[in-house]
Design an enzyme around this catalytic site. Structure first.
Site, PDB file in Angstrom:
ATOM      1  N   HIS A  43       0.841  -1.206   0.000  1.00 34.45           N
ATOM      2  CA  HIS A  43       0.000   0.000   0.000  1.00 34.45           C
ATOM      3  C   HIS A  43       0.873   1.252   0.000  1.00 34.45           C
ATOM      4  O   HIS A  43       1.282   1.756   1.046  1.00 34.45           O
ATOM      5  CB  HIS A  43      -0.932  -0.012   1.223  1.00 34.45           C
ATOM      6  CG  HIS A  43      -1.975   1.059   1.180  1.00 34.45           C
ATOM      7  ND1 HIS A  43      -3.331   0.801   1.286  1.00 34.45           N
ATOM      8  CD2 HIS A  43      -1.875   2.398   1.017  1.00 34.45           C
ATOM      9  CE1 HIS A  43      -4.001   1.926   1.201  1.00 34.45           C
ATOM     10  NE2 HIS A  43      -3.143   2.922   1.052  1.00 34.45           N
ATOM     11  N   HIS A  45       1.260   4.970  -2.450  1.00 35.75           N
ATOM     12  CA  HIS A  45       0.758   5.758  -3.588  1.00 35.75           C
ATOM     13  C   HIS A  45       1.931   6.335  -4.377  1.00 35.75           C
ATOM     14  O   HIS A  45       2.760   7.053  -3.799  1.00 35.75           O
ATOM     15  CB  HIS A  45      -0.139   6.893  -3.093  1.00 35.75           C
ATOM     16  CG  HIS A  45      -1.385   6.409  -2.421  1.00 35.75           C
ATOM     17  ND1 HIS A  45      -2.611   6.400  -3.054  1.00 35.75           N
ATOM     18  CD2 HIS A  45      -1.597   5.874  -1.197  1.00 35.75           C
ATOM     19  CE1 HIS A  45      -3.520   5.902  -2.227  1.00 35.75           C
ATOM     20  NE2 HIS A  45      -2.940   5.569  -1.091  1.00 35.75           N
ATOM     21  N   ASP A  47       1.806   8.722  -6.468  1.00 36.76           N
ATOM     22  CA  ASP A  47       1.726  10.187  -6.444  1.00 36.76           C
ATOM     23  C   ASP A  47       1.924  10.770  -5.041  1.00 36.76           C
ATOM     24  O   ASP A  47       1.882  11.986  -4.871  1.00 36.76           O
ATOM     25  CB  ASP A  47       0.430  10.704  -7.090  1.00 36.76           C
ATOM     26  CG  ASP A  47      -0.797   9.909  -6.688  1.00 36.76           C
ATOM     27  OD1 ASP A  47      -0.670   9.022  -5.834  1.00 36.76           O
ATOM     28  OD2 ASP A  47      -1.888  10.179  -7.222  1.00 36.76           O
ATOM     29  N   GLY A 212      -9.768   8.007  -1.532  1.00 36.12           N
ATOM     30  CA  GLY A 212     -10.419   9.306  -1.337  1.00 36.12           C
ATOM     31  C   GLY A 212     -11.305   9.344  -0.110  1.00 36.12           C
ATOM     32  O   GLY A 212     -11.181   8.504   0.782  1.00 36.12           O
ATOM     33  N   HIS A 241      -9.827   1.344  -0.067  1.00 33.35           N
ATOM     34  CA  HIS A 241      -9.546   2.109   1.145  1.00 33.35           C
ATOM     35  C   HIS A 241     -10.829   2.130   1.969  1.00 33.35           C
ATOM     36  O   HIS A 241     -11.851   2.666   1.507  1.00 33.35           O
ATOM     37  CB  HIS A 241      -9.196   3.557   0.809  1.00 33.35           C
ATOM     38  CG  HIS A 241      -7.800   3.789   0.358  1.00 33.35           C
ATOM     39  ND1 HIS A 241      -7.339   3.388  -0.862  1.00 33.35           N
ATOM     40  CD2 HIS A 241      -6.756   4.406   0.982  1.00 33.35           C
ATOM     41  CE1 HIS A 241      -6.063   3.764  -0.973  1.00 33.35           C
ATOM     42  NE2 HIS A 241      -5.694   4.374   0.120  1.00 33.35           N
ATOM     43  N   GLU A 244     -10.407   3.555   7.380  1.00 34.85           N
ATOM     44  CA  GLU A 244      -9.194   4.305   7.747  1.00 34.85           C
ATOM     45  C   GLU A 244      -9.614   5.373   8.764  1.00 34.85           C
ATOM     46  O   GLU A 244      -9.224   5.324   9.912  1.00 34.85           O
ATOM     47  CB  GLU A 244      -8.565   4.953   6.506  1.00 34.85           C
ATOM     48  CG  GLU A 244      -7.334   5.782   6.824  1.00 34.85           C
ATOM     49  CD  GLU A 244      -6.735   6.472   5.595  1.00 34.85           C
ATOM     50  OE1 GLU A 244      -7.379   6.476   4.529  1.00 34.85           O
ATOM     51  OE2 GLU A 244      -5.622   7.026   5.717  1.00 34.85           O
ATOM     52  N   HIS A 265      -5.996  -0.043   4.940  1.00 39.86           N
ATOM     53  CA  HIS A 265      -6.080   0.406   6.345  1.00 39.86           C
ATOM     54  C   HIS A 265      -7.004  -0.504   7.172  1.00 39.86           C
ATOM     55  O   HIS A 265      -6.541  -1.421   7.817  1.00 39.86           O
ATOM     56  CB  HIS A 265      -6.495   1.884   6.470  1.00 39.86           C
ATOM     57  CG  HIS A 265      -5.595   2.812   5.730  1.00 39.86           C
ATOM     58  ND1 HIS A 265      -4.411   3.264   6.264  1.00 39.86           N
ATOM     59  CD2 HIS A 265      -5.680   3.358   4.483  1.00 39.86           C
ATOM     60  CE1 HIS A 265      -3.814   4.058   5.391  1.00 39.86           C
ATOM     61  NE2 HIS A 265      -4.556   4.128   4.298  1.00 39.86           N
ATOM     62  N   ASP A 323       2.251   4.210   2.638  1.00 39.46           N
ATOM     63  CA  ASP A 323       1.133   5.017   2.135  1.00 39.46           C
ATOM     64  C   ASP A 323       1.609   6.188   1.260  1.00 39.46           C
ATOM     65  O   ASP A 323       1.515   6.105   0.044  1.00 39.46           O
ATOM     66  CB  ASP A 323       0.271   5.520   3.312  1.00 39.46           C
ATOM     67  CG  ASP A 323      -1.178   5.751   2.925  1.00 39.46           C
ATOM     68  OD1 ASP A 323      -1.550   5.398   1.792  1.00 39.46           O
ATOM     69  OD2 ASP A 323      -1.943   6.266   3.762  1.00 39.46           O
ATOM     70  N   ASP A 324       2.081   7.288   1.865  1.00 36.48           N
ATOM     71  CA  ASP A 324       2.509   8.473   1.098  1.00 36.48           C
ATOM     72  C   ASP A 324       3.822   9.025   1.664  1.00 36.48           C
ATOM     73  O   ASP A 324       3.834  10.054   2.351  1.00 36.48           O
ATOM     74  CB  ASP A 324       1.422   9.560   1.189  1.00 36.48           C
ATOM     75  CG  ASP A 324       0.140   9.137   0.508  1.00 36.48           C
ATOM     76  OD1 ASP A 324       0.070   9.204  -0.731  1.00 36.48           O
ATOM     77  OD2 ASP A 324      -0.787   8.716   1.226  1.00 36.48           O
TER      78      ASP A 324
HETATM   79 ZN   LIG Z   1      -3.675   4.949   0.783  1.00 41.59          ZN
END
Ligand SMILES: [Zn+2]
Length: 387
Positions: A43, A45, A47, A212, A241, A244, A265, A323-324
């Site tokens: 998991h 991203h 971006d 989102g 997702h 979360e 999550h 994640d990010d």
């Molecule tokens: Zn995510």
């Protein structure tokens, strides 16, 4: 400042129990031994993983205004290490996405650099997810990030990311696959997303995701549901997702309506004991992201009370993920260190988590077996040499 060195806010590195027990030389390079073993990440991203240097490079080249022109200043605006709301978190993307979206060279390069970054972190298999629409500037309505209309369609984006991932795989000798994201607020994109999953099935693309704002009602528009039905019909793997920040009902809907095979999550699942038990019995995989959950306020900020603690106790099927990492100023080491320091992880649990991640990956069966074997070999080797 390099990518891997950005670490303000990282919990202290801790030694693994095995190293403590036998006082071995496994910390010779200064890293805890569990960090040196091969990892699987499911998991993350794409971006949310660009290199800040790359964002600045393409912004300059394309004469796109950024809120800052140095890596340090840019990171002050787009990343953070104290909890913010999910809405504040989502607002970070608008600052840097215009530098990469709508540019062929930039899209391919961020995918290539993503593989490089994961290889450096010791990840041997990764599934990178992204919305093809968010990187496009043609045949996308509305055109995101206030871009001018151009000629890069969501289909072109997938092709470019694929090229970058494949070149990265060759250069850095790890395996990288991708997951295409539907966005909850854009149900009209979802049927296009599933069509792209079909077109590029196993040509790096292995699954569909829904990302989102979880508070948006799924049934308000049938787009996501129809896309997931088509995914089921065509044998496209599915993750969503859910749970979360949202309630267990979102998880239930992901499993029952969207036929999710994994949950992104899923922390709040445990608030519905019946659902939680049902998912434990099904061996549903939860893609957990501890540091992310702290920064988005998804869970109690006290890691010792984190749902992952419950997952450990119940021998749930889950993985550890970033994640990010751009926005959270992190690498996978941060999440592993949190697990070791605050969640009571043992060597066995790190092993179990990675084996579970490999088994729950969206690779074809044969490749999945090879990956599991690779991990077993690495961990067994560690046991026999006493490291
Ligand atoms: Zn995510």
């Amino acid at each position: 400042m390099g990518w891997a060195s950005r670490g303000e806010g990282e919990p202290d590195s801790v030694i693994c129990q095995a190293a403590q027990r036998d006082n071995s030389t496994s910390r010779m390079d200064g890293r805890a031994c569990y960090l040196k073993k091969p990892k699987v990440e499911l998991h993350v991203h794409l971006d949310g993983s660009f290199k800040p240097e790359t964002i600045i490079h393409f912004a300059k080249k394309r004469q796109i205004q950024l809120p800052a022109n140095t890596v340090e200043e840019l990171l002050k605006i787009i990343s953070y290490d104290e909890p913010l709301s999910l809405t504040e978190f989502l607002s970070k993307f608008k600052h840097y996405m215009p530098a990469i979206a709508g540019d062929r060279e930039a899209i391919k390069r961020v995918a290539y650099e993503f593989v490089e970054m994961k290889a450096k972190e010791g990840v041997v298999y990764v599934e990178a997810r992204y919305s093809p629409h968010f990187l496009a500037n043609a045949k996308v309505d509305p055109i995101p990030w206030e871009q001018e209309e151009g000629d890069i369609t969501p289909d072109d984006v997938v092709d470019l990311v694929n090229q970058g991932l494949r070149e990265g795989e060759k250069a850095f000798n790890i395996k990288a696959r991708s997951i295409l994201c539907c966005m909850r607020h854009m149900p009209k994109w979802s049927l296009e997303v599933v069509e792209l999953c079909k077109k590029y099935h196993n040509d790096t693309v292995v699954a569909i995701d829904l990302a989102g704002d979880e508070s948006l009602i799924l049934e308000a528009d049938a787009g996501h549901r129809k896309a997931y039905e088509e995914a089921v019909r065509c044998g496209i793997h599915r993750t969503v997702h859910a749970g979360e920040v949202g309630p267990p009902s979102v998880v239930k809907e992901a499993v029952e309506v969207l036929k999710a095979e994994r949950i992104g999550h899923g922390y709040h699942t445990i608030e519905d004991p019946h659902l939680y038990k049902e998912l434990l019995n099904k061996e549903m995989h939860f893609e957990t992201c501890p540091w992310s959950s702290y920064l988005t306020g998804a869970c109690d900020p006290d890691f010792t009370k984190h749902p992952v603690k419950q997952f450990i106790k119940d021998k749930a099927n889950y993985s550890l993920n970033t994640d990010d990492p751009l926005i959270f100023r992190s690498t996978i080491d941060v999440d592993y260190n949190i697990a070791a320091k605050y969640m009571g992880f043992t060597e066995d649990e790190f092993y179990r988590v990675n084996i579970n991640a490999a088994k729950s990956s969206f690779l074809p069966e044969k490749e999945k077996k090879d990956l599991v074997y690779k991990l077993q070999e690495a961990y067994d080797m560690v046991v026999t040499t006493g490291l």
